[in-house]
Design an enzyme around this catalytic site. Structure first.
Site, PDB file in Angstrom:
ATOM      1  N   GLY A   9       0.851  -1.114   0.063  1.00 33.43           N
ATOM      2  CA  GLY A   9       0.040   0.082   0.022  1.00 33.43           C
ATOM      3  C   GLY A   9       0.804   1.148  -0.132  1.00 33.43           C
ATOM      4  O   GLY A   9       1.846   1.210  -0.634  1.00 33.43           O
ATOM      5  N   CYS A  10       0.504   2.196   0.570  1.00 34.51           N
ATOM      6  CA  CYS A  10       1.212   3.550   0.719  1.00 34.51           C
ATOM      7  C   CYS A  10       2.556   3.331   1.405  1.00 34.51           C
ATOM      8  O   CYS A  10       2.533   2.850   2.525  1.00 34.51           O
ATOM      9  CB  CYS A  10       0.556   4.626   1.626  1.00 34.51           C
ATOM     10  SG  CYS A  10       1.187   5.883   1.772  1.00 34.51           S
ATOM     11  N   PHE A  11       3.577   3.805   0.540  1.00 36.36           N
ATOM     12  CA  PHE A  11       5.001   3.467   1.300  1.00 36.36           C
ATOM     13  C   PHE A  11       5.130   4.412   2.510  1.00 36.36           C
ATOM     14  O   PHE A  11       5.998   3.982   3.439  1.00 36.36           O
ATOM     15  CB  PHE A  11       5.933   3.689   0.296  1.00 36.36           C
ATOM     16  CG  PHE A  11       5.924   4.928  -0.660  1.00 36.36           C
ATOM     17  CD1 PHE A  11       5.728   6.246  -0.113  1.00 36.36           C
ATOM     18  CD2 PHE A  11       6.525   4.840  -1.833  1.00 36.36           C
ATOM     19  CE1 PHE A  11       5.650   7.227  -1.003  1.00 36.36           C
ATOM     20  CE2 PHE A  11       6.426   5.741  -2.825  1.00 36.36           C
ATOM     21  CZ  PHE A  11       6.148   7.158  -2.386  1.00 36.36           C
ATOM     22  N   TRP A  12       4.282   5.504   2.733  1.00 35.02           N
ATOM     23  CA  TRP A  12       4.485   6.155   3.990  1.00 35.02           C
ATOM     24  C   TRP A  12       4.128   5.229   5.315  1.00 35.02           C
ATOM     25  O   TRP A  12       4.967   5.299   6.156  1.00 35.02           O
ATOM     26  CB  TRP A  12       3.384   7.311   4.261  1.00 35.02           C
ATOM     27  CG  TRP A  12       3.799   8.471   2.729  1.00 35.02           C
ATOM     28  CD1 TRP A  12       4.643   8.756   2.134  1.00 35.02           C
ATOM     29  CD2 TRP A  12       2.979   9.446   2.774  1.00 35.02           C
ATOM     30  NE1 TRP A  12       4.691   9.622   1.457  1.00 35.02           N
ATOM     31  CE2 TRP A  12       3.416  10.261   1.886  1.00 35.02           C
ATOM     32  CE3 TRP A  12       1.534   9.698   3.205  1.00 35.02           C
ATOM     33  CZ2 TRP A  12       2.758  11.383   1.148  1.00 35.02           C
ATOM     34  CZ3 TRP A  12       1.046  10.895   2.725  1.00 35.02           C
ATOM     35  CH2 TRP A  12       1.676  11.631   1.559  1.00 35.02           C
ATOM     36  N   CYS A  13       3.344   4.478   5.078  1.00 37.83           N
ATOM     37  CA  CYS A  13       2.801   3.480   6.104  1.00 37.83           C
ATOM     38  C   CYS A  13       3.863   2.354   6.331  1.00 37.83           C
ATOM     39  O   CYS A  13       4.295   2.175   7.595  1.00 37.83           O
ATOM     40  CB  CYS A  13       1.495   2.969   6.045  1.00 37.83           C
ATOM     41  SG  CYS A  13       0.017   4.056   5.821  1.00 37.83           S
TER      42      CYS A  13
END
Length: 181
Positions: A9-13
């Site tokens: 998913g989102c690489f920030w997470c």
């Protein structure tokens, strides 16, 4: 040093989770799996370049194994969802492990088999398993996103709850200096 590349998913997470692990020396957010050379965030956000948002993890296998990283990867996102995580939708948010060696491929296949056998998820795991291809660093403002932007709403309402859940299950794997008291 070894390298693992995961898209969950989102690489920030995913970056925020893996940066906190003992034995992880470096985490870089980036793009992999598409055709376009040197893609930008805006280009991959359309979902038509074939890239996934990924993290490249450099780790010391004497402190944490690839198998341990895999377990954390699978338990900190939903590997049963096709091309999405939470409210993020599109091929760029797919669940994917990019393997660098045949051993990483075998370990990933075994992990999927074991998690399936143990009924850890209520639906089949659909995580893509692909050989490593060209890795492109994401733009600077994506690197260390949570640590630089923890007060932003996305960090407070999406990333922090994931980190809280992660800490409950994997407290023994977290860098001691991050645990405080």
């Amino acid at each position: 040093m070894q390298t693992a590349i995961f898209g969950g998913g989102c690489f920030w997470c995913t970056e925020a989770v893996f940066q906190s692990l003992q034995g992880v020396k470096k985490v870089v957010s980036g793009y992999m799996g598409g055709e376009l050379k040197h893609p930008t965030y805006m280009e991959i956000s359309n979902g038509d370049t074939g890239h996934a948002e990924v993290i490249q993890i450099d780790f010391d296998e004497t402190q944490i194994s690839f198998t341990e990283l895999l377990l954390i990867f699978f338990k900190t996102h939903n590997p049963t969802l096709l091309n999405r995580q939470d409210s993020d939708r599109g091929i760029q948010y797919r669940s994917v492990v990019f393997y660098d060696t045949q051993e990483q491929k075998r370990e990933t296949e075994k992990m999927i088999t074991d998690l399936t056998r143990d009924n850890i998820f209520d639906k089949p795991i659909i995580t893509e398993l692909s050989p490593v291809s060209e890795f492109y660093d994401a733009e600077d403002y994506h690197q260390n996103y949570f640590s630089k932007n923890h007060e932003k709403p996305y960090c407070s309402f999406v990333i922090q709850p994931k980190l809280d859940k992660f800490v409950q299950e994997f407290k023994d794997k977290i860098k001691p200096e991050l645990l405080g008291d």
